[in-house]
Design a protein around this motif. Structure first.
Motif, PDB file in Angstrom:
ATOM      1  N   PHE A  40     -10.221   1.014  25.238  1.00 41.63           N
ATOM      2  CA  PHE A  40      -9.933   2.331  24.535  1.00 41.63           C
ATOM      3  C   PHE A  40      -9.256   2.437  24.233  1.00 41.63           C
ATOM      4  O   PHE A  40      -7.897   3.018  24.836  1.00 41.63           O
ATOM      5  CB  PHE A  40     -10.975   3.027  26.034  1.00 41.63           C
ATOM      6  N   PRO A  41      -8.855   3.591  22.690  1.00 45.39           N
ATOM      7  CA  PRO A  41      -8.236   3.744  22.196  1.00 45.39           C
ATOM      8  C   PRO A  41      -7.026   4.402  22.787  1.00 45.39           C
ATOM      9  O   PRO A  41      -5.680   4.396  22.962  1.00 45.39           O
ATOM     10  CB  PRO A  41      -8.366   4.205  21.001  1.00 45.39           C
ATOM     11  N   PRO A  42      -7.123   5.611  23.783  1.00 45.99           N
ATOM     12  CA  PRO A  42      -7.012   6.660  24.255  1.00 45.99           C
ATOM     13  C   PRO A  42      -5.099   5.723  25.416  1.00 45.99           C
ATOM     14  O   PRO A  42      -4.247   5.374  24.945  1.00 45.99           O
ATOM     15  CB  PRO A  42      -6.853   7.212  25.135  1.00 45.99           C
ATOM     16  N   HIS A  43      -6.291   5.269  26.070  1.00 47.63           N
ATOM     17  CA  HIS A  43      -5.350   3.870  27.078  1.00 47.63           C
ATOM     18  C   HIS A  43      -4.880   3.195  25.921  1.00 47.63           C
ATOM     19  O   HIS A  43      -3.883   2.650  26.803  1.00 47.63           O
ATOM     20  CB  HIS A  43      -6.186   3.065  27.542  1.00 47.63           C
ATOM     21  N   ALA A  44      -4.975   2.477  25.498  1.00 42.98           N
ATOM     22  CA  ALA A  44      -4.272   1.312  24.098  1.00 42.98           C
ATOM     23  C   ALA A  44      -2.994   2.254  23.821  1.00 42.98           C
ATOM     24  O   ALA A  44      -1.422   1.488  23.829  1.00 42.98           O
ATOM     25  CB  ALA A  44      -5.357   0.560  23.465  1.00 42.98           C
ATOM     26  N   VAL A  45      -3.568   3.222  22.846  1.00 39.78           N
ATOM     27  CA  VAL A  45      -2.137   3.701  21.960  1.00 39.78           C
ATOM     28  C   VAL A  45      -1.903   4.327  22.931  1.00 39.78           C
ATOM     29  O   VAL A  45       0.280   4.215  23.361  1.00 39.78           O
ATOM     30  CB  VAL A  45      -2.531   4.755  21.419  1.00 39.78           C
ATOM     31  N   ILE A  46      -1.247   4.760  24.602  1.00 39.86           N
ATOM     32  CA  ILE A  46      -0.546   5.295  25.440  1.00 39.86           C
ATOM     33  C   ILE A  46       0.213   4.093  25.691  1.00 39.86           C
ATOM     34  O   ILE A  46       1.329   4.106  25.661  1.00 39.86           O
ATOM     35  CB  ILE A  46      -1.597   5.626  26.584  1.00 39.86           C
ATOM     36  N   ARG A  47      -0.295   2.531  26.208  1.00 36.62           N
ATOM     37  CA  ARG A  47      -0.226   1.779  26.731  1.00 36.62           C
ATOM     38  C   ARG A  47       1.165   1.240  25.474  1.00 36.62           C
ATOM     39  O   ARG A  47       2.297   0.139  25.965  1.00 36.62           O
ATOM     40  CB  ARG A  47      -0.775   0.774  27.018  1.00 36.62           C
ATOM     41  N   LEU A  48       0.617   0.980  24.120  1.00 34.24           N
ATOM     42  CA  LEU A  48       1.571   0.672  23.065  1.00 34.24           C
ATOM     43  C   LEU A  48       2.746   1.530  22.813  1.00 34.24           C
ATOM     44  O   LEU A  48       4.116   0.210  22.767  1.00 34.24           O
ATOM     45  CB  LEU A  48       0.784   0.245  22.018  1.00 34.24           C
ATOM     46  N   LEU A  49       2.420   2.115  22.679  1.00 33.33           N
ATOM     47  CA  LEU A  49       3.798   3.306  22.318  1.00 33.33           C
ATOM     48  C   LEU A  49       4.523   3.550  23.229  1.00 33.33           C
ATOM     49  O   LEU A  49       5.659   4.324  23.195  1.00 33.33           O
ATOM     50  CB  LEU A  49       3.312   5.067  22.529  1.00 33.33           C
ATOM     51  N   THR A  50       4.250   3.174  24.858  1.00 35.05           N
ATOM     52  CA  THR A  50       5.228   3.213  25.742  1.00 35.05           C
ATOM     53  C   THR A  50       6.244   1.810  25.646  1.00 35.05           C
ATOM     54  O   THR A  50       6.957   1.701  26.383  1.00 35.05           O
ATOM     55  CB  THR A  50       4.501   3.626  27.405  1.00 35.05           C
ATOM     56  N   CYS A  51       5.956   1.424  25.290  1.00 32.21           N
ATOM     57  CA  CYS A  51       7.193   0.064  24.926  1.00 32.21           C
ATOM     58  C   CYS A  51       8.061   0.076  24.695  1.00 32.21           C
ATOM     59  O   CYS A  51       8.409   0.432  23.297  1.00 32.21           O
ATOM     60  CB  CYS A  51       5.962  -1.111  24.382  1.00 32.21           C
ATOM     61  N   ALA A  52       9.119  -0.526  24.899  1.00 35.81           N
ATOM     62  CA  ALA A  52      10.764   0.064  24.767  1.00 35.81           C
ATOM     63  C   ALA A  52      11.579  -0.943  23.373  1.00 35.81           C
ATOM     64  O   ALA A  52      12.579  -1.044  22.670  1.00 35.81           O
ATOM     65  CB  ALA A  52      11.916   0.929  25.598  1.00 35.81           C
ATOM     66  N   GLU A  53      10.755  -2.002  23.673  1.00 36.18           N
ATOM     67  CA  GLU A  53      11.610  -3.240  23.230  1.00 36.18           C
ATOM     68  C   GLU A  53      10.705  -4.490  22.188  1.00 36.18           C
ATOM     69  O   GLU A  53       9.184  -3.881  22.961  1.00 36.18           O
ATOM     70  CB  GLU A  53      12.443  -4.382  24.088  1.00 36.18           C
ATOM     71  N   PRO A  54      10.496  -4.937  20.995  1.00 43.40           N
ATOM     72  CA  PRO A  54       9.391  -5.564  20.105  1.00 43.40           C
ATOM     73  C   PRO A  54       9.241  -6.336  21.173  1.00 43.40           C
ATOM     74  O   PRO A  54       8.161  -6.769  21.241  1.00 43.40           O
ATOM     75  CB  PRO A  54      10.944  -6.163  19.166  1.00 43.40           C
ATOM     76  N   GLN A  55       9.994  -8.099  21.666  1.00 41.75           N
ATOM     77  CA  GLN A  55       8.850  -8.162  22.796  1.00 41.75           C
ATOM     78  C   GLN A  55       8.404  -8.004  24.312  1.00 41.75           C
ATOM     79  O   GLN A  55       6.857  -8.019  23.744  1.00 41.75           O
ATOM     80  CB  GLN A  55       9.733  -8.820  23.419  1.00 41.75           C
ATOM     81  N   SER A  56       8.529  -6.890  24.842  1.00 42.35           N
ATOM     82  CA  SER A  56       7.116  -6.139  25.311  1.00 42.35           C
ATOM     83  C   SER A  56       6.271  -5.487  24.371  1.00 42.35           C
ATOM     84  O   SER A  56       4.529  -5.942  24.725  1.00 42.35           O
ATOM     85  CB  SER A  56       8.016  -5.609  26.642  1.00 42.35           C
ATOM     86  N   LEU A  57       6.201  -5.128  23.288  1.00 42.76           N
ATOM     87  CA  LEU A  57       4.913  -5.053  22.659  1.00 42.76           C
ATOM     88  C   LEU A  57       4.367  -5.886  22.284  1.00 42.76           C
ATOM     89  O   LEU A  57       3.354  -5.533  22.113  1.00 42.76           O
ATOM     90  CB  LEU A  57       6.104  -4.118  21.472  1.00 42.76           C
TER      91      LEU A  57
END
Length: 890
Positions: free
Chosen positions: A27-44
């Motif tokens: 679901f877009p809201p949850h996906a956006v939150i998880r992606l935006l909280t990644c602090a480095e390219p690898q984890s993103l």
């Protein structure tokens, strides 16, 4: 975005997949939150990959990023094999793959696998009808960073909600990646997506390594060069003998655990990989806390930071101790087999085989003794023994004759027997006759069988109990086969060599005659190596005059031809001496004979004619080594004897005669060049060493002539042994050796012979008359007064005949031995002397026209008489015996 927005065939199957339920991970809201909280390219990228795969229930997925040159590189993957990732590690911009199409066309691409099978016919998975791909570009405004590719094994397309959700995930991922990369590379000259890809690769490789190690006893490490922090997983800590909570993550702890002898090599490997930024590989030993030494094989890859400096190393380490030890055992066994094979391949005789076993097999097996048996006519006899006492050797030799002996049992069963202690051996062989030696406690019994034929057997023993490992048993079996072949070859060689040596010995004198006033000793030794018979020979030739001819020679080469030529020369020399030829004539005849034999071989020879009574010597030499003269005190020195060229080179060669005297107690040493020649050695120095060795040996024994012939003969035999085979000398002989020793030793306590000689010019009657008178005086001086007048009269008759009928000079010799006086007259007339019948009444010759009755008187008054050719001359002789009464004068 509509599902049919892209060209491409939709897979057949049921209708669209239902939309995801509210609150799911897609679901877009949850996906956006998880992606935006990644602090480095690898984890993103990992998060985006997991969201995409889980959201549409994909089988696998991969994120590809665009490099500065427009090519795509996979950076994060789920459920893709290394083989596929290596195959598509770089994707060209114009590739038909969905990843490249999505980047080129800046839109989502849904494509069936079957559409790609024509471009990639070797990938079987692309030919399956239910496989489909979805590729969504990572767009930031008009710029495309890469694409997300998902593989779905079910009919396609999904519903519009799925498409919108994937597009939203891709868009958020793209913008967040753009932001993170801009923060990390703004300060790096030339930074961009290429640098980002390198940073991301380290995490991707570490993930794959973790998967590969999950089922193996292998540990992983991550080494940060900047901080020195070294992270080990639990498996690697266990390999080093540590608990994870006890490891302080310091690289100094790691280096301290490495074996001191291997630290420098590991350090060099680390420095080199950091310098080049390439792969790291090192195999080294570690010392665990419990003291055990283990061997590890470590591999890794160095990754650079955004400035291009080496930042970290990620890798694995595996315990390869057992594999290394197994390889070492295999290498040791292989090297040992090669070493033994090499040693036995050089072994020509059975004795050589025993020597090779002692030097190679015994140390390899940790053994102490060996006995090697050879089969001959159904019997086993010990051909070589090492490490056993004489008593043990005798008992083992006797035991091998019994059917139930260890060697016989091994031969019957056809495989080696192993006994690790005395109890095991006694259990199998309780009989007293088989009782093992008290100093030995474990045994290996090898049957030596080649092509179903018994060659022999071998017993190897240890002085202590010994456990035979599987490797030991395998090694012994391999060595037994090599030993069998070597023994078979050596035995055949020994048989052939014995035959050839016997041929050589048959051509040499079987016995040397025992002569008064002379001690003689001879030796012949064949070469240590090789099978062919040589051409060395010697001979002793008693002459009718009481003189003795000694000869030694050497025909060139080692072959049956050389032996045949030697036999012909020896026979010819005996014939020439029997004919009475002078030494120079004898050598000239032998030279012409060899030149006429139609052979390319030549020969050297030395001939000496010795008068044992007066010690005169006449010697000729044809290219042969100069004899040594040994004086009565035992001192040896080279004798200066001129010579001619070897026999068989020039039929017109002449040979000068050397005349000398051999005083009582002095000896001549004649030898062939095999005694003093060797590769790389100086001939003159070797002869000097031989003379010095003989002198020192005589001095050490106090050996000198004491006037007793029996003692002289014993000493000469010992000296002959010392010359040809000094104790402790095991130097291989490269050539045959023949030695002939002759010592003049008149027995001072019992003189047995006297001799004298005179010469008269042909036609000089005054000299002839003086010779007759000198003979009478000499005979009286010897005490033969009763026969002196008879001897003088008979000699006068022979001298008169010689002066009357011969043109050349006349020689007269007289010899007294054991009461018998022998007189010989030499002249150049070859006609046989005749005994003319005499009229009994008148005393005149019965044949008209024939004068004189000289030979009639010789026949009547001498005890024995005769004549014989002597080379270019003739000898007429008579003998009178002191014990016989003087004949009645007419």
């Amino acid at each position: 975005m509509r599902p049919d927005a892209s060209p491409g065939r939709a897979a057949e199957g049921p209708g669209p997949v239902p939309a995801p339920a509210a609150g799911s991970d897609l679901f877009p809201p949850h996906a956006v939150i998880r992606l935006l909280t990644c602090a480095e390219p690898q984890s993103l990228l990992h998060t985006a990959m997991r969201i995409g795969v889980a959201g549409v229930d994909a089988v696998s997925g991969v994120i590809c990023l665009v490099q500065d040159d427009g090519w795509l590189r996979p950076t994060t993957a789920v459920n893709y094999s290394d083989e596929i990732l290596d195959r598509f590690r770089l994707i060209p911009p114009d590739s038909p793959l969905p990843a490249a199409r999505a980047v080129r066309e800046r839109r989502a691409v849904y494509q069936a696998a079957e559409e790609l099978s024509g471009d990639f016919p070797d990938i079987r998975a692309l030919r399956e009808p239910r496989i489909n791909f979805a590729a969504i570009p990572l767009l930031v405004d008009e710029r495309c960073l890469g694409s997300i590719v998902l593989r779905i094994d079910r009919p396609w397309p999904p519903g519009s909600e799925w498409s919108l959700a994937l597009s939203a995930v891709a868009a958020v991922c793209a913008h967040r990646l753009e932001h993170l990369l801009s923060v990390g590379v703004d300060s790096v000259p030339g930074g961009g997506l290429d640098t980002a890809v390198e940073l991301l690769e380290s995490r991707a490789r570490a993930a794959r390594l973790e998967l590969a190690m999950s089922g193996a006893e292998t540990g992983a490490f991550d080494w940060d060069f900047t901080s020195g922090r070294l992270v080990w997983d639990e498996r690697l800590c266990r390999l080093f003998g540590m608990r994870p909570e006890d490891f302080d993550e310091k690289d100094t702890t790691y280096y301290n655990a490495i074996h001191p002898d291997d630290r420098s090599a590991v350090n060099r490997a680390v420095r080199e990989s950091r310098r080049t930024g390439g792969d790291y590989r090192a195999t080294y030993r570690i010392v665990r806390s419990d003291g055990r030494v283990r061997r590890l094989d470590a591999r890794g890859r160095v990754f650079r930071d955004m400035t291009g400096r080496p930042a970290r190393m990620v890798g694995i380490a595996q315990d390869v101790t057992e594999e290394w030890e197994r390889k070492e055992r295999e290498d040791h066994r292989k090297n040992l087999v090669l070493e033994v094979t090499g040693a036995l391949s050089d072994a020509i005789s059975v004795s050589d085989v025993v020597t090779a076993m002692t030097r190679t097999m015994l140390p390899a097996l940790g053994a102490d003794a060996v006995v090697l048996y050879v089969e001959e006519d159904g019997h086993l006899w010990p051909a070589g023994v090492q490490g056993y006492s004489e008593e043990a050797t005798r008992r083992m030799s006797a035991a091998a004759a019994f059917p139930g002996s260890p060697v016989r049992r091994a031969l019957e069963e056809g495989h080696p027997l192993f006994y690790e202690d005395r109890a095991a051996c006694l259990a199998d062989f309780p009989e007293e006759v088989f009782s093992p030696g008290e100093h030995h406690h474990s045994w290996v019994v090898l049957p030596l069988i080649a092509a179903h034929r018994v060659v022999g057997g071998c017993v190897i023993s240890h002085t202590a109990p010994h456990r035979f490992s599987p490797d030991d048993r395998t090694l012994v079996a391999a060595l037994a086969g090599i030993l069998t072949q070597a023994m078979e070859r050596a035995r055949l060689f020994d048989q052939r060599r014995w035959q050839m040596t016997e041929l050589q010995r048959v051509m040499l004198p079987r016995h040397l005659p025992v002569l008064p006033d002379l001690a003689v000793s001879a030796r012949y030794l064949p070469a240590s190596r090789g099978m062919e018979v040589g051409g060395d020979w010697y001979d002793l030739l008693p002459l009718p005059s009481g003189r003795v001819g000694v000869v030694i020679g050497d025909v060139q080469g080692h072959s049956a031809t050389a032996a045949a030529v030697m036999g012909q020369l020896r026979t010819a020399l005996r014939a020439y001496t029997a004919e009475g030829h002078e030494p120079a004539t004898l050598m000239e005849h032998s030279n012409r004979l060899l030149c006429e034999l139609d052979t390319d071989l030549f020969a050297t020879c030395c001939y000496a004619e010795i008068d044992p009574v007066d010690g005169t010597v006449e010697m000729v030499r044809a290219g042969h080594p100069v004899p040594l003269r040994i004086d009565a005190e035992g001192r040896a020195a080279e004798k200066d004897v001129p010579g001619g060229v070897p026999l068989g080179l020039d039929p017109g060669s002449e040979y000068p005669v050397h005349r000398a005297e051999l005083p009582p107690g002095e000896a001549l040493l004649l030898f062939t060049d095999g005694l003093v020649e060797n590769r790389g050695g100086d001939y003159a120095e070797n002869v000097a060493r031989l003379a010095d060795r003989v002198s020192r040996w005589n001095a050490a024994r106090g050996s000198r002539y004491n006037g007793v012939i029996a003692d002289a003969r014993r000493e000469l035999e010992l000296l002959a042994d010392e010359i040809v085979a000094p104790p402790g000398d095991r130097t291989p002989r490269e050539d045959d050796v023949a030695v002939l020793l002759v010592r003049r030793c008149p027995d001072s306590r019992n003189p047995t012979a006297r001799s004298a000689r005179w010469h008269a010019a042909g036609g000089n009657l005054a000299e002839v008359h003086e010779v007759r008178r000198a003979l009478g005086r000499q005979v009286r001086a010897w005490g033969l007064r009763e026969r002196a007048a008879d001897t003088e009269l008979l000699a006068a008759e022979l001298l008169s005949n010689a002066a009357l009928h011969a043109d050349g000079d006349i020689d007269l010799t007289v010899r007294l031995e054991d009461g018998t006086l022998r007189v010989e007259v030499f002249d150049t007339n070859h006609y046989r002397p005749r005994v003319v019948p005499v009229d009994e009444e008148t005393g005149e010759a019965a044949e008209p026209g024939v004068s004189g009755r000289g030979m009639h008187l010789v026949q009547e008054w001498a005890d024995r008489w005769g004549w014989e050719p002597r080379g270019d001359r003739k000898a007429v002789w008579f003998e009178v015996t002191e014990k016989h009464p003087a004949p009645r004068r007419p």
